[in-house]
Design a protein around this motif. Structure first.
Motif, PDB file in Angstrom:
ATOM      1  N   MET A 226       0.848  -1.178   0.000  1.00 44.28           N
ATOM      2  CA  MET A 226       0.000   0.000   0.000  1.00 44.28           C
ATOM      3  C   MET A 226       0.890   1.237   0.000  1.00 44.28           C
ATOM      4  SD  MET A 226      -2.816   1.226   2.821  1.00 44.28           S
ATOM      5  CE  MET A 226      -4.316   0.610   2.090  1.00 44.28           C
ATOM      6  N   ALA A 227       0.493   2.229  -0.762  1.00 45.95           N
ATOM      7  CA  ALA A 227       1.221   3.495  -0.808  1.00 45.95           C
ATOM      8  C   ALA A 227       1.126   4.199   0.547  1.00 45.95           C
ATOM      9  CB  ALA A 227       0.642   4.380  -1.902  1.00 45.95           C
ATOM     10  N   ARG A 228       2.011   5.135   0.756  1.00 48.22           N
ATOM     11  CA  ARG A 228       2.000   5.898   2.010  1.00 48.22           C
ATOM     12  C   ARG A 228       0.645   6.589   2.172  1.00 48.22           C
ATOM     13  NH1 ARG A 228       5.846   7.588   5.600  1.00 48.22           N
ATOM     14  NH2 ARG A 228       5.504   9.601   6.599  1.00 48.22           N
ATOM     15  N   PRO A 229       0.016   6.426   3.319  1.00 47.31           N
ATOM     16  CA  PRO A 229      -1.306   7.021   3.534  1.00 47.31           C
ATOM     17  C   PRO A 229      -1.295   8.549   3.417  1.00 47.31           C
ATOM     18  CG  PRO A 229      -0.797   5.418   5.251  1.00 47.31           C
ATOM     19  CD  PRO A 229       0.465   5.627   4.463  1.00 47.31           C
ATOM     20  N   THR A 230      -2.369   9.066   2.843  1.00 56.05           N
ATOM     21  CA  THR A 230      -2.534  10.522   2.725  1.00 56.05           C
ATOM     22  C   THR A 230      -3.869  10.973   3.292  1.00 56.05           C
ATOM     23  OG1 THR A 230      -3.402  10.275   0.490  1.00 56.05           O
ATOM     24  CG2 THR A 230      -1.028  10.695   0.690  1.00 56.05           C
ATOM     25  N   THR A 231      -4.669  10.018   3.787  1.00 57.81           N
ATOM     26  CA  THR A 231      -5.947  10.349   4.415  1.00 57.81           C
ATOM     27  C   THR A 231      -6.053   9.592   5.735  1.00 57.81           C
ATOM     28  OG1 THR A 231      -7.196   8.509   3.444  1.00 57.81           O
ATOM     29  CG2 THR A 231      -7.064  10.568   2.142  1.00 57.81           C
ATOM     30  N   LYS A 232      -6.952  10.048   6.574  1.00 59.96           N
ATOM     31  CA  LYS A 232      -7.174   9.386   7.858  1.00 59.96           C
ATOM     32  C   LYS A 232      -7.607   7.936   7.638  1.00 59.96           C
ATOM     33  CE  LYS A 232      -9.809   9.877  12.156  1.00 59.96           C
ATOM     34  NZ  LYS A 232     -10.646  10.786  12.946  1.00 59.96           N
ATOM     35  N   GLU A 233      -8.513   7.717   6.697  1.00 60.58           N
ATOM     36  CA  GLU A 233      -8.985   6.359   6.436  1.00 60.58           C
ATOM     37  C   GLU A 233      -7.843   5.451   5.989  1.00 60.58           C
ATOM     38  OE1 GLU A 233     -12.048   4.039   3.463  1.00 60.58           O
ATOM     39  OE2 GLU A 233     -12.580   6.057   4.097  1.00 60.58           O
ATOM     40  N   GLN A 234      -7.008   5.951   5.088  1.00 59.21           N
ATOM     41  CA  GLN A 234      -5.860   5.162   4.629  1.00 59.21           C
ATOM     42  C   GLN A 234      -4.885   4.885   5.769  1.00 59.21           C
ATOM     43  OE1 GLN A 234      -4.158   7.519   1.492  1.00 59.21           O
ATOM     44  NE2 GLN A 234      -5.712   6.914  -0.021  1.00 59.21           N
ATOM     45  N   LEU A 235      -4.676   5.886   6.626  1.00 60.31           N
ATOM     46  CA  LEU A 235      -3.785   5.716   7.770  1.00 60.31           C
ATOM     47  C   LEU A 235      -4.288   4.609   8.683  1.00 60.31           C
ATOM     48  CD1 LEU A 235      -1.515   6.516   9.738  1.00 60.31           C
ATOM     49  CD2 LEU A 235      -3.009   8.359  10.561  1.00 60.31           C
ATOM     50  N   LYS A 236      -5.559   4.663   9.011  1.00 63.18           N
ATOM     51  CA  LYS A 236      -6.126   3.648   9.897  1.00 63.18           C
ATOM     52  C   LYS A 236      -6.102   2.271   9.235  1.00 63.18           C
ATOM     53  CE  LYS A 236      -9.464   4.596  12.519  1.00 63.18           C
ATOM     54  NZ  LYS A 236     -10.780   4.861  13.054  1.00 63.18           N
ATOM     55  N   GLN A 237      -6.447   2.231   7.950  1.00 59.32           N
ATOM     56  CA  GLN A 237      -6.472   0.956   7.237  1.00 59.32           C
ATOM     57  C   GLN A 237      -5.071   0.350   7.135  1.00 59.32           C
ATOM     58  OE1 GLN A 237      -8.152   1.116   3.285  1.00 59.32           O
ATOM     59  NE2 GLN A 237      -7.629  -0.995   2.839  1.00 59.32           N
ATOM     60  N   SER A 238      -4.089   1.142   6.747  1.00 54.52           N
ATOM     61  CA  SER A 238      -2.738   0.591   6.595  1.00 54.52           C
ATOM     62  C   SER A 238      -2.156   0.183   7.950  1.00 54.52           C
ATOM     63  CB  SER A 238      -1.811   1.577   5.877  1.00 54.52           C
ATOM     64  OG  SER A 238      -1.575   2.716   6.666  1.00 54.52           O
ATOM     65  N   SER A 239      -2.470   0.939   8.992  1.00 49.44           N
ATOM     66  CA  SER A 239      -1.994   0.587  10.329  1.00 49.44           C
ATOM     67  C   SER A 239      -2.582  -0.748  10.774  1.00 49.44           C
ATOM     68  CB  SER A 239      -2.352   1.686  11.331  1.00 49.44           C
ATOM     69  OG  SER A 239      -1.707   2.881  10.992  1.00 49.44           O
ATOM     70  N   GLU A 240      -3.887  -0.899  10.606  1.00 49.38           N
ATOM     71  CA  GLU A 240      -4.540  -2.153  11.010  1.00 49.38           C
ATOM     72  C   GLU A 240      -4.078  -3.327  10.142  1.00 49.38           C
ATOM     73  OE1 GLU A 240      -5.928  -2.728  13.686  1.00 49.38           O
ATOM     74  OE2 GLU A 240      -7.174  -1.041  14.298  1.00 49.38           O
ATOM     75  N   GLU A 241      -3.996  -3.105   8.828  1.00 47.92           N
ATOM     76  CA  GLU A 241      -3.566  -4.184   7.932  1.00 47.92           C
ATOM     77  C   GLU A 241      -2.157  -4.654   8.259  1.00 47.92           C
ATOM     78  OE1 GLU A 241      -3.973  -3.107   3.811  1.00 47.92           O
ATOM     79  OE2 GLU A 241      -6.171  -3.097   3.922  1.00 47.92           O
ATOM     80  N   ASN A 242      -1.245  -3.715   8.429  1.00 46.68           N
ATOM     81  CA  ASN A 242       0.130  -4.111   8.706  1.00 46.68           C
ATOM     82  C   ASN A 242       0.282  -4.731  10.086  1.00 46.68           C
ATOM     83  OD1 ASN A 242       0.793  -3.266   6.174  1.00 46.68           O
ATOM     84  ND2 ASN A 242       2.144  -1.622   6.803  1.00 46.68           N
ATOM     85  N   PHE A 243      -0.501  -4.265  11.044  1.00 44.02           N
ATOM     86  CA  PHE A 243      -0.479  -4.876  12.375  1.00 44.02           C
ATOM     87  C   PHE A 243      -0.964  -6.329  12.275  1.00 44.02           C
ATOM     88  CE2 PHE A 243      -2.049  -5.562  16.744  1.00 44.02           C
ATOM     89  CZ  PHE A 243      -0.920  -5.185  17.451  1.00 44.02           C
ATOM     90  N   HIS A 244      -2.035  -6.538  11.530  1.00 42.95           N
ATOM     91  CA  HIS A 244      -2.556  -7.892  11.344  1.00 42.95           C
ATOM     92  C   HIS A 244      -1.537  -8.770  10.608  1.00 42.95           C
ATOM     93  CE1 HIS A 244      -5.446 -11.103  10.725  1.00 42.95           C
ATOM     94  NE2 HIS A 244      -5.143 -11.083   9.439  1.00 42.95           N
ATOM     95  N   LYS A 245      -0.923  -8.231   9.566  1.00 43.22           N
ATOM     96  CA  LYS A 245       0.090  -8.991   8.817  1.00 43.22           C
ATOM     97  C   LYS A 245       1.271  -9.363   9.713  1.00 43.22           C
ATOM     98  CE  LYS A 245      -0.730  -6.889   4.284  1.00 43.22           C
ATOM     99  NZ  LYS A 245      -0.166  -5.950   3.297  1.00 43.22           N
ATOM    100  N   LEU A 246       1.665  -8.438  10.576  1.00 40.94           N
ATOM    101  CA  LEU A 246       2.767  -8.696  11.496  1.00 40.94           C
ATOM    102  C   LEU A 246       2.464  -9.899  12.376  1.00 40.94           C
ATOM    103  CD1 LEU A 246       5.436  -7.939  12.955  1.00 40.94           C
ATOM    104  CD2 LEU A 246       4.084  -6.315  14.316  1.00 40.94           C
ATOM    105  N   PHE A 247       1.263  -9.921  12.942  1.00 41.21           N
ATOM    106  CA  PHE A 247       0.930 -11.036  13.837  1.00 41.21           C
ATOM    107  C   PHE A 247       0.613 -12.319  13.076  1.00 41.21           C
ATOM    108  CE2 PHE A 247       1.107  -7.865  17.071  1.00 41.21           C
ATOM    109  CZ  PHE A 247       1.657  -8.577  18.121  1.00 41.21           C
ATOM    110  N   THR A 248       0.130 -12.213  11.858  1.00 40.13           N
ATOM    111  CA  THR A 248      -0.045 -13.406  11.025  1.00 40.13           C
ATOM    112  C   THR A 248       1.320 -14.040  10.766  1.00 40.13           C
ATOM    113  OG1 THR A 248      -2.059 -12.539  10.014  1.00 40.13           O
ATOM    114  CG2 THR A 248      -0.882 -14.263   8.790  1.00 40.13           C
ATOM    115  N   LEU A 249       2.301 -13.214  10.466  1.00 42.81           N
ATOM    116  CA  LEU A 249       3.660 -13.699  10.245  1.00 42.81           C
ATOM    117  C   LEU A 249       4.208 -14.358  11.504  1.00 42.81           C
ATOM    118  CD1 LEU A 249       6.296 -13.887   8.590  1.00 42.81           C
ATOM    119  CD2 LEU A 249       6.801 -11.535   9.343  1.00 42.81           C
ATOM    120  N   ILE A 250       4.072 -13.708  12.625  1.00 41.75           N
ATOM    121  CA  ILE A 250       4.580 -14.269  13.883  1.00 41.75           C
ATOM    122  C   ILE A 250       3.887 -15.586  14.196  1.00 41.75           C
ATOM    123  CG2 ILE A 250       4.667 -13.925  16.394  1.00 41.75           C
ATOM    124  CD1 ILE A 250       5.055 -10.883  15.735  1.00 41.75           C
TER     125      ILE A 250
END
Length: 170
Positions: A1-25
């Motif tokens: 995902m590109a660097r967020p430029t909106t609040k929605e994108q910020l929240k979405q990318s933060s949640e997605e990457n957090f989930h991906k991090l724990f899926t990996l772990i």
């Protein structure tokens, strides 16, 4: 995902990457999760990576709360600055050498939730307008949030993927 430029994108990318991090772990065995990295000088295992993320969440949370309360504070605590923050990261590492992995997970999950709640307090304009707040300097509050969440989670996943690859040879 590109660097967020909106609040929605910020929240979405933060949640997605957090989930991906724990899926990996969670794709690793407990033994693999606790095994030392063969390639790192500071963050020597997954626990170290998670507490690093937690401590940077704490920096963001304290900085925003302090400044919103009218107590002008720099993002990095004294005596650190952007040239010396690697020493601060070592202090964080030392602080958590007796923190068990399970506790590191709990700390990070809570701090991630706290940061997500914090972001909800701000409008898109407040998050993404450079210099909106005097205490963000020439940057935007959203840029600090991105650094403490989605892009920092990317950093963590790269380290953990490298570790997993070395363990499995894949």
């Amino acid at each position: 995902m590109a660097r967020p430029t909106t609040k929605e994108q910020l929240k979405q990318s933060s949640e997605e990457n957090f989930h991906k991090l724990f899926t990996l772990i969670h794709s690793m065995t407990q033994e693999e999760q606790e095994k030392l990295f063969s390639f790192e000088n500071r963050d020597k295992n997954i626990r170290d990576v998670l507490v690093h993320l937690y401590e940077w969440h704490q920096l963001l949370l304290k900085w925003v709360h302090s400044n919103r309360s009218g107590n002008r504070t720099d993002f990095l605590p004294k005596p650190y600055n952007w040239k010396t923050y690697p020493q601060m990261n070592i202090v964080f590492w030392e602080k958590h050498q007796n923190t068990p992995l399970k506790e590191a997970v709990i700390l990070l999950q809570k701090s991630h939730s706290d940061v997500m709640t914090l972001m909800d307090l701000f409008s898109e304009e407040e998050l993404f307008t450079k210099k909106y707040f005097s205490w963000t300097g020439t940057s935007s509050l959203g840029a600090y949030c991105i650094s403490a969440t989605s892009s920092h989670y990317d950093w963590a996943m790269k380290k953990i993927r490298k570790h997993k690859k070395e363990l499995t040879g894949k």
